[in-house]
Design a protein around this motif. Structure first.
Motif, short mmCIF file in Angstrom:
data_model
loop_
_atom_site.label_atom_id
_atom_site.label_comp_id
_atom_site.label_asym_id
_atom_site.label_seq_id
_atom_site.Cartn_x
_atom_site.Cartn_y
_atom_site.Cartn_z
N SER A 35 6.00 -0.79 18.44
CA SER A 35 5.53 -2.04 17.54
C SER A 35 4.40 -1.73 16.55
O SER A 35 4.01 -2.18 15.61
N ASN A 36 3.23 -0.91 17.18
CA ASN A 36 2.07 -0.15 16.54
C ASN A 36 2.62 0.55 14.94
O ASN A 36 2.17 0.31 14.19
N MET A 37 3.62 1.35 15.50
CA MET A 37 4.27 2.14 14.30
C MET A 37 4.89 1.25 13.45
O MET A 37 4.62 1.60 12.11
N ARG A 38 5.51 0.21 13.64
CA ARG A 38 6.06 -0.64 12.86
C ARG A 38 4.96 -1.44 11.97
O ARG A 38 5.07 -1.60 10.62
N ARG A 39 3.74 -1.88 12.50
CA ARG A 39 2.76 -2.44 12.07
C ARG A 39 2.03 -1.52 10.82
O ARG A 39 1.45 -1.81 9.81
N LEU A 40 2.06 -0.40 11.49
CA LEU A 40 1.26 0.77 10.54
C LEU A 40 2.25 0.89 9.30
O LEU A 40 1.67 1.09 8.14
N VAL A 41 3.55 1.08 9.57
CA VAL A 41 4.54 1.44 8.46
C VAL A 41 4.41 0.10 7.18
O VAL A 41 4.45 0.48 6.05
N GLU A 42 4.48 -1.08 7.95
CA GLU A 42 4.34 -2.20 6.91
C GLU A 42 2.90 -2.35 6.32
O GLU A 42 3.02 -2.38 4.94
N GLN A 43 1.82 -1.84 6.80
CA GLN A 43 0.54 -1.83 5.93
C GLN A 43 0.58 -0.71 5.13
O GLN A 43 0.06 -0.96 3.96
N LEU A 44 1.09 0.23 5.52
CA LEU A 44 1.21 1.39 4.46
C LEU A 44 2.11 1.08 3.32
O LEU A 44 1.67 1.39 2.01
N LYS A 45 3.24 0.44 3.44
CA LYS A 45 4.02 0.10 2.33
C LYS A 45 3.32 -1.05 1.48
O LYS A 45 3.38 -0.97 0.12
N LEU A 46 2.47 -1.81 2.26
CA LEU A 46 1.75 -3.06 1.40
C LEU A 46 0.89 -2.21 0.44
O LEU A 46 0.61 -2.57 -0.62
N GLU A 47 0.09 -1.22 1.06
CA GLU A 47 -0.97 -0.55 0.32
C GLU A 47 -0.35 0.24 -0.70
O GLU A 47 -1.04 0.54 -2.05
N ALA A 48 0.79 1.03 -0.45
CA ALA A 48 1.57 1.86 -1.54
C ALA A 48 1.96 0.89 -2.80
O ALA A 48 1.78 1.20 -3.94
N SER A 49 2.15 -0.56 -2.46
CA SER A 49 2.69 -1.29 -3.60
C SER A 49 1.43 -2.08 -4.31
O SER A 49 1.82 -2.66 -5.52
N VAL A 50 0.42 -1.71 -4.01
CA VAL A 50 -0.89 -2.26 -4.88
C VAL A 50 -0.94 -1.52 -6.23
O VAL A 50 -0.85 -0.29 -6.23
N GLU A 51 -1.09 -2.27 -7.17
CA GLU A 51 -1.31 -1.53 -8.53
C GLU A 51 -2.77 -0.94 -8.54
O GLU A 51 -3.59 -1.66 -8.37
N ARG A 52 -2.59 0.23 -9.21
CA ARG A 52 -3.88 0.86 -9.23
C ARG A 52 -4.20 1.42 -10.78
O ARG A 52 -3.43 1.38 -11.65
N ILE A 53 -5.58 1.38 -10.94
CA ILE A 53 -5.84 1.57 -12.34
C ILE A 53 -6.95 2.69 -12.12
O ILE A 53 -7.37 2.94 -11.23
N LYS A 54 -7.06 3.54 -13.27
CA LYS A 54 -8.05 4.46 -13.38
C LYS A 54 -9.53 3.76 -13.03
O LYS A 54 -9.90 2.69 -13.81
N VAL A 55 -10.44 4.72 -12.46
CA VAL A 55 -11.81 3.98 -12.39
C VAL A 55 -12.50 3.73 -13.66
O VAL A 55 -13.34 3.10 -13.80
N SER A 56 -12.29 4.83 -14.61
CA SER A 56 -12.86 4.57 -15.93
C SER A 56 -12.61 3.19 -16.40
O SER A 56 -13.27 2.55 -17.20
#
Length: 68
Positions: free
Chosen positions: A8-29
């Motif tokens: 269950s902990n691993m599934r939650r971790l995978v879901e969290q990582l999927k969510l973080e991977a889907s976040v749109e990223r832009i350059k710091v500049s």
């Protein structure tokens, strides 16, 4: 019981990582340039930069009342 908990902990971790991977990223500049532009555009509305009108200042000292 521990394997179910671990799974269950691993599934939650995978879901969290999927969510973080889907976040749109832009350059710091780019983010810094957009933040600077926003700050410059809204500087006129910033009470710390331009001050508050005396009549609408919620932090002014209350007026005292004197009974004569």
């Amino acid at each position: 019981m521990t394997s179910n908990s671990n799974l269950s902990n691993m599934r939650r971790l995978v879901e969290q990582l999927k969510l973080e991977a889907s976040v749109e990223r832009i350059k710091v500049s780019q983010a810094a340039a957009e933040l600077q532009q926003y700050c410059l555009q809204n500087a006129g509305k910033d009470a710390l930069l331009v001050g508050l009108p005396t009549g609408s200042n919620p932090f002014r000292e209350p007026r005292s009342c004197a009974v004569v």
